[in-house]
Write an enzyme that holds these catalytic residues in place. Structure first.
Site, PDB file in Angstrom:
ATOM      1  N   ASP A  10       1.746   3.408   6.564  1.00 47.17           N
ATOM      2  CA  ASP A  10       1.944   3.965   5.491  1.00 47.17           C
ATOM      3  C   ASP A  10       3.419   4.773   5.306  1.00 47.17           C
ATOM      4  O   ASP A  10       3.683   5.918   5.079  1.00 47.17           O
ATOM      5  CB  ASP A  10       1.152   5.409   5.733  1.00 47.17           C
ATOM      6  CG  ASP A  10      -0.437   5.059   5.566  1.00 47.17           C
ATOM      7  OD1 ASP A  10      -0.802   3.973   5.304  1.00 47.17           O
ATOM      8  OD2 ASP A  10      -1.237   6.039   5.628  1.00 47.17           O
ATOM      9  N   ASP A  52      -1.438   3.978   1.659  1.00 43.79           N
ATOM     10  CA  ASP A  52      -2.466   4.679   1.393  1.00 43.79           C
ATOM     11  C   ASP A  52      -2.482   4.523  -0.225  1.00 43.79           C
ATOM     12  O   ASP A  52      -1.439   4.602  -0.681  1.00 43.79           O
ATOM     13  CB  ASP A  52      -1.998   6.330   1.700  1.00 43.79           C
ATOM     14  CG  ASP A  52      -3.058   7.232   2.228  1.00 43.79           C
ATOM     15  OD1 ASP A  52      -4.127   6.688   2.227  1.00 43.79           O
ATOM     16  OD2 ASP A  52      -2.907   8.434   2.131  1.00 43.79           O
ATOM     17  N   HIS A  54      -4.717   5.856  -3.302  1.00 41.22           N
ATOM     18  CA  HIS A  54      -5.781   6.966  -3.522  1.00 41.22           C
ATOM     19  C   HIS A  54      -6.020   6.621  -5.230  1.00 41.22           C
ATOM     20  O   HIS A  54      -5.174   6.578  -5.974  1.00 41.22           O
ATOM     21  CB  HIS A  54      -5.547   8.328  -3.261  1.00 41.22           C
ATOM     22  CG  HIS A  54      -5.401   8.564  -1.745  1.00 41.22           C
ATOM     23  ND1 HIS A  54      -6.576   8.010  -0.965  1.00 41.22           N
ATOM     24  CD2 HIS A  54      -4.474   9.144  -0.951  1.00 41.22           C
ATOM     25  CE1 HIS A  54      -6.236   8.655   0.206  1.00 41.22           C
ATOM     26  NE2 HIS A  54      -5.112   8.805   0.279  1.00 41.22           N
ATOM     27  N   HIS A  71      -1.295  13.057  -3.194  1.00 40.67           N
ATOM     28  CA  HIS A  71      -0.265  12.153  -2.746  1.00 40.67           C
ATOM     29  C   HIS A  71      -0.823  10.619  -2.799  1.00 40.67           C
ATOM     30  O   HIS A  71      -2.078  10.301  -3.000  1.00 40.67           O
ATOM     31  CB  HIS A  71      -0.035  12.358  -1.238  1.00 40.67           C
ATOM     32  CG  HIS A  71      -1.222  12.135  -0.506  1.00 40.67           C
ATOM     33  ND1 HIS A  71      -2.259  13.117  -0.088  1.00 40.67           N
ATOM     34  CD2 HIS A  71      -1.674  11.027   0.441  1.00 40.67           C
ATOM     35  CE1 HIS A  71      -3.098  12.702   0.517  1.00 40.67           C
ATOM     36  NE2 HIS A  71      -2.900  11.271   0.940  1.00 40.67           N
ATOM     37  N   LYS A  96      -5.835   1.309   1.653  1.00 41.79           N
ATOM     38  CA  LYS A  96      -6.706   2.035   2.066  1.00 41.79           C
ATOM     39  C   LYS A  96      -6.784   3.249   1.269  1.00 41.79           C
ATOM     40  O   LYS A  96      -5.804   3.634   0.700  1.00 41.79           O
ATOM     41  CB  LYS A  96      -6.718   2.265   3.699  1.00 41.79           C
ATOM     42  CG  LYS A  96      -5.529   3.286   4.015  1.00 41.79           C
ATOM     43  CD  LYS A  96      -5.371   3.521   5.542  1.00 41.79           C
ATOM     44  CE  LYS A  96      -4.136   4.109   5.888  1.00 41.79           C
ATOM     45  NZ  LYS A  96      -4.068   5.336   5.357  1.00 41.79           N
ATOM     46  N   CYS A 140      -3.270   9.112  10.263  1.00 49.16           N
ATOM     47  CA  CYS A 140      -3.324   7.625  10.289  1.00 49.16           C
ATOM     48  C   CYS A 140      -2.899   6.915  11.325  1.00 49.16           C
ATOM     49  O   CYS A 140      -3.873   5.914  11.758  1.00 49.16           O
ATOM     50  CB  CYS A 140      -2.725   7.054   8.934  1.00 49.16           C
ATOM     51  SG  CYS A 140      -3.675   7.804   7.622  1.00 49.16           S
TER      52      CYS A 140
HETATM   53 ZN    ZN Z   1      -4.237   9.833   1.750  1.00 54.86          ZN
END
Ligand code: ZN
Length: 199
Positions: A10, A52, A54, A71, A96, A140
């Site tokens: 990340d 990351d 989302h 974020h 992810k 993470c």
């Molecule tokens: Zn996140």
């Protein structure tokens, strides 16, 4: 024989200072990560980078019941890798946090564009040891390292190539203690070279 893989967790704009969830010192670690990336790619060892990624609406975000500000919404500048990070073209990218019901901190919840899980990727590469760098130590990185140990991988935490959020001041230290208790090793970049020379 040990088969190594580097897991870069990340290193995205939103987790670096100035980002939506900027981790203090987040950009300082990038040159260190780049030296590891060079060492791995010069040996044709795999480099894997997580993102990351989302949806706009997820229980991970404060406004939908989670604990984090918005974020790394997929396809936005905040979700891009930090421009200082030098990933080779051969980098294996995994994503992810797509499930709106879950936090998905661990890289072992990540999958590539074809839906192949990180574990499956590592098994097919015959990886036995994972070197972990990136953000954030107390989320993470921690959950990725713990899952890696639970799945039987050897783990090296690249201690000067990780940084934590520290919602509580000692979170990162506690996370490292927890990871070490699970059998992970701590590596500093100045000592890494001798490890690279080992057969
Ligand atoms: Zn996140």
């Amino acid at each position: 024989m040990t088969n190594n893989a580097l897991l870069v967790v990340d290193v995205q704009n939103d987790f670096c200072p100035g980002g939506a969830l900027g981790v203090s010192g987040g950009t300082e670690i990038i040159p260190v990560i780049n030296t590891y990336i060079e060492k791995f790619s010069s040996r044709h060892w795999p480099v894997i980078a997580t993102r990351d990624w989302h949806p706009v609406k997820t229980k991970h975000f404060k406004e939908y019941g989670g604990m984090w500000p918005v974020h790394c919404v997929r396809e936005t500048p905040g979700a891009e890798f930090h421009p200082m990070l030098h990933l080779p073209l051969t980098t294996i990218l995994v994503y992810k946090g797509m499930d709106p019901e879950k936090d998905s901190y661990s890289a072992f919840h990540a999958e590539d564009k074809n839906g192949t899980s990180l574990e499956k990727i590592l098994r097919s590469l015959k990886t036995s040891q994972i070197w972990i760098a990136g953000l954030a130590t107390d989320y993470c990185v921690k959950f990725s390292a713990l899952d890696a140990r639970n799945l039987g991988f050897h783990v090296k935490i690249l201690i000067d190539a990780v940084r934590g959020v520290n919602v509580q001041p000692w979170d990162s230290e506690h996370a490292v203690q927890e990871i070490v208790k699970k059998g992970a090793e701590i590596i500093r970049s100045e000592n890494a070279d001798e490890i690279f020379e080992q057969p």
